[in-house]
Design a protein around this motif. Structure first.
Motif, short mmCIF file in Angstrom:
data_model
loop_
_atom_site.label_atom_id
_atom_site.label_comp_id
_atom_site.label_asym_id
_atom_site.label_seq_id
_atom_site.Cartn_x
_atom_site.Cartn_y
_atom_site.Cartn_z
N TYR A 113 0.88 -1.36 -0.09
CA TYR A 113 -0.06 -0.06 -0.04
C TYR A 113 1.02 1.23 -0.01
O TYR A 113 0.47 2.27 -0.51
CB TYR A 113 -0.71 -0.05 1.25
N TYR A 118 -7.44 6.38 -0.98
CA TYR A 118 -7.91 5.15 -0.43
C TYR A 118 -6.80 4.18 0.24
O TYR A 118 -7.17 3.62 1.11
CB TYR A 118 -8.44 4.14 -1.78
N PHE A 126 -6.68 5.10 3.57
CA PHE A 126 -7.82 4.89 4.27
C PHE A 126 -7.74 3.29 4.81
O PHE A 126 -8.00 2.97 5.85
CB PHE A 126 -9.09 4.88 3.40
N LEU A 154 -9.70 12.88 -1.58
CA LEU A 154 -10.85 12.21 -2.20
C LEU A 154 -11.41 13.55 -2.71
O LEU A 154 -11.95 13.23 -4.10
CB LEU A 154 -11.78 11.61 -1.14
N PHE A 157 -9.93 3.18 -10.31
CA PHE A 157 -11.06 3.98 -9.72
C PHE A 157 -11.74 4.67 -10.69
O PHE A 157 -11.47 5.75 -10.86
CB PHE A 157 -10.54 4.82 -8.66
N PHE A 215 -16.28 4.67 -2.60
CA PHE A 215 -15.32 4.71 -1.58
C PHE A 215 -15.78 6.08 -0.85
O PHE A 215 -15.59 5.85 0.49
CB PHE A 215 -14.05 4.92 -2.42
N PHE A 274 -16.49 5.86 3.34
CA PHE A 274 -15.54 6.93 3.89
C PHE A 274 -16.52 7.81 4.85
O PHE A 274 -16.21 7.83 6.02
CB PHE A 274 -14.63 7.75 3.04
#
Length: 575
Positions: free
Chosen positions: A115, A155, A158, A214, A233, A241, A245
């Motif tokens: 990530y 993301y 997140f 975002l 995305f 998403f 969120f």
């Protein structure tokens, strides 16, 4: 292997730089960042961003931490199985995970590495676009990639904050909870200290930065720029998403707004067509479920994961429960098979109709049942030797989960009927023919029954919820959480619901060489709800996020294993 401070939190961040040259990072770790391919065109930026999507998932460690899997050594008499990987035992016991081998899949380090590597790629893409244009967000050639990079960066952070930090509580309490490093600049040196205030934020600040990214990108997404939108995305994935969120942050108006944007005016048309899944072979099932053109599959993620093999190891699985007595006290292990698969719902009995013909067992039903969707894809590197790489496809965002986000938000906004309507869409899509009613929900999720396995011990007030649901609204919430648990099993999402609602979890386990059964309880305020940082990161000098660190071995991802024996799997007959 010890790592010094130079490597800081994420060895992957520098590895992300190396991906700019489209070569193996192991060959270039010691080269200066400028020795790379120049990213100087919109096409190169779009190509670069394809490598930012991680090939790892926290699903396994989150499922083992949650309440979906039971220990077969406890619920199956005279069973003394080993875990498929030793760190699976540590995850199930909520211990620091350190006994993993080099290149082991599904580990905390693999998640952390993958990530942050993706974040690094996003940062390099953003920096390259800033070099190309004074205003990339309004540049017709760059705006879409600008949007994708910011949404994806949001993301990835997140996921990391929800795995390696406390759940969001509120804007006051979350100031006291340590977050994760939020990295927004590309690495140009290996000497970066990510434990400084520039990068390390509390949970509230981390959420604020996620929201900023975002909102910077979501309206710039252009599906026409993608060859296969489901692997990026796209419009629906970005809005899904945003809905999740804002549900987690408890901004219910925005959750409803973005969920509706993703679902459209006719949510039923977006949901999975379970009746159309071809059941002739396992491959045909998988191909239909993972169809990139299916409107329900908002985002598809290809990963290196051994979850199928973990389940087949007959240690941790979705299985029946049991009652046992130890040290003079009687304990009940709930049947997660009943809760997730066979125990009916508010408007159906027995097995969920969508699962009929789609369930499988390994070595007999007493060792657990799983849905075909976790079956692996196998990539041979040597057919003669029978070895290669295991791939699993996950759907981080689907129409079904987004619909359940909206139902929960509607409930908290006082629209109980709207929430039940969305829940009815979900049951209909799973081939349930009876209508969903409030009375059916009331009967199924009675809290007056102390042994009702379909309701959870919630602590919303302690977790910062301003509105505490009671009576019929609480029953509808129990229904939503049950449906979310069913919809997202094998994906690890239940663990996030456990964290944000402070759900009490019991784990009962017995080692392969033991006769005694151990019982442990995870309450709403237990610090073990935060997954410990990878031991490699702690050894590099980064502060642990629990009270103590751990020692272990370095791991990466995607190591080669033997091909599966498809004859070992048996279809479960439910009729």
């Amino acid at each position: 292997m010890k790592h010094n401070k130079i490597y800081s939190i994420a060895f992957s961040l520098f590895a992300g730089c190396c991906s700019l040259a489209f070569i193996a990072c192991t060959d270039k770790l010691d080269e200066v960042p400028d020795n790379r391919t120049e990213i100087d065109s919109p096409e190169k930026v779009r190509s670069l961003l394809t490598s930012a999507y991680p090939v790892s998932t926290p699903a396994v460690i989150c499922e083992l931490s949650g309440d979906n899997y039971v220990d077969d050594n406890v619920v199956v008499p005279a069973t003394h199985n080993d875990a498929y990987e030793k760190f699976h035992d540590e995850a199930y016991r909520w211990a620091d995970i350190n006994n993993y081998s080099i290149n082991a899949d599904d580990t905390p380090y693999q998640v952390w590495e993958a990530y942050y590597a993706g974040i690094s790629v996003c940062n390099h893409a953003i920096a390259a676009m800033e070099e190309m244009s004074a205003d990339p967000a309004h540049d017709l050639d760059l705006a879409h990639s600008w949007g994708e990079a910011h949404v994806l960066r949001a993301y990835l952070h997140f996921v990391l904050v929800n795995v390696f930090a406390e759940a969001y509580k509120d804007d006051v309490r979350s100031l006291e909870d340590k977050g994760i490093p939020y990295v927004t600049i590309p690495e140009t040196t290996v000497q970066v200290d990510y434990s400084t205030s520039e990068f390390l934020h509390n949970v509230k600040e981390t959420y604020d930065l996620i929201e900023k990214d975002l909102l910077e990108g979501i309206n710039l997404i252009d599906d026409s720029k993608y060859k296969v939108p489901a692997y990026h995305f796209n419009h629906n994935a970005a809005n899904a998403f945003a809905a999740r969120f804002y549900l987690f942050k408890r901004n219910y108006d925005k959750c409803i707004q973005y969920a509706t944007e993703a679902l459209g005016s006719n949510p039923s048309s977006m949901l999975r067509k379970w009746g159309a899944i071809n059941q002739n072979t396992m491959d045909s099932r998988l191909n239909d479920y993972n169809d990139e053109t299916a409107p329900c599959n908002f985002l598809i993620q290809s990963t290196y994961s051994l979850q199928d093999r973990m389940l087949s190891a007959c240690r941790y699985a979705i299985n029946d429960g049991t009652t046992f007595t130890y040290n003079g006290e009687t304990w009940t292990v709930p049947s997660t098979l009943k809760i997730l698969i066979s125990g009916g719902g508010p408007n159906w009995s027995g097995y969920l109709p969508a699962y009929d013909g789609n369930l499988f067992i390994f070595g007999g039903q007493e060792y657990g049942v799983w849905l075909f969707r976790v079956y692996e894809y196998f990539e041979y590197t040597d057919k003669i030797a029978g070895i290669g790489y295991v791939h699993m496809l996950y759907q981080p965002f689907t129409a079904e989960e987004t619909l359940l986000c909206r139902a929960e938000a509607k409930l908290y906004k006082g629209d109980r009927d709207g929430a039940i309507q969305d829940l009815g869409f979900w049951t209909s899509s799973h081939l349930v023919t009876s209508p969903l009613t409030l009375s059916g929900i009331q009967n199924k999720y009675k809290r007056t029954n102390a042994n009702n396995e379909f309701v959870s011990d919630l602590h919303p007030q302690e977790m910062g919820f301003e509105k505490i649901l009671e009576g019929d609204d609480l029953s509808v919430l129990d229904c939503i959480l049950h449906f979310r648990r069913v919809e997202t099993m094998f994906e690890g999402m239940r663990w996030f619901d456990i964290k944000r609602y402070g759900i009490t979890v019991y784990h009962h386990y017995r080692g392969p060489q033991e006769d005694a059964i151990h019982t442990d309880c995870l309450k709403w305020d237990d610090p073990r709800r935060v997954l410990q940082l990878p031991n490699n990161v702690i050894e590099a000098g980064y502060p642990a996020n629990r009270d103590h660190g751990s020692l272990g071995m370095q791991t990466g991802g995607g190591h080669q294993v033997s091909a599966p024996n498809k004859g070992d799997y048996e279809q479960l007959q439910t009729k």
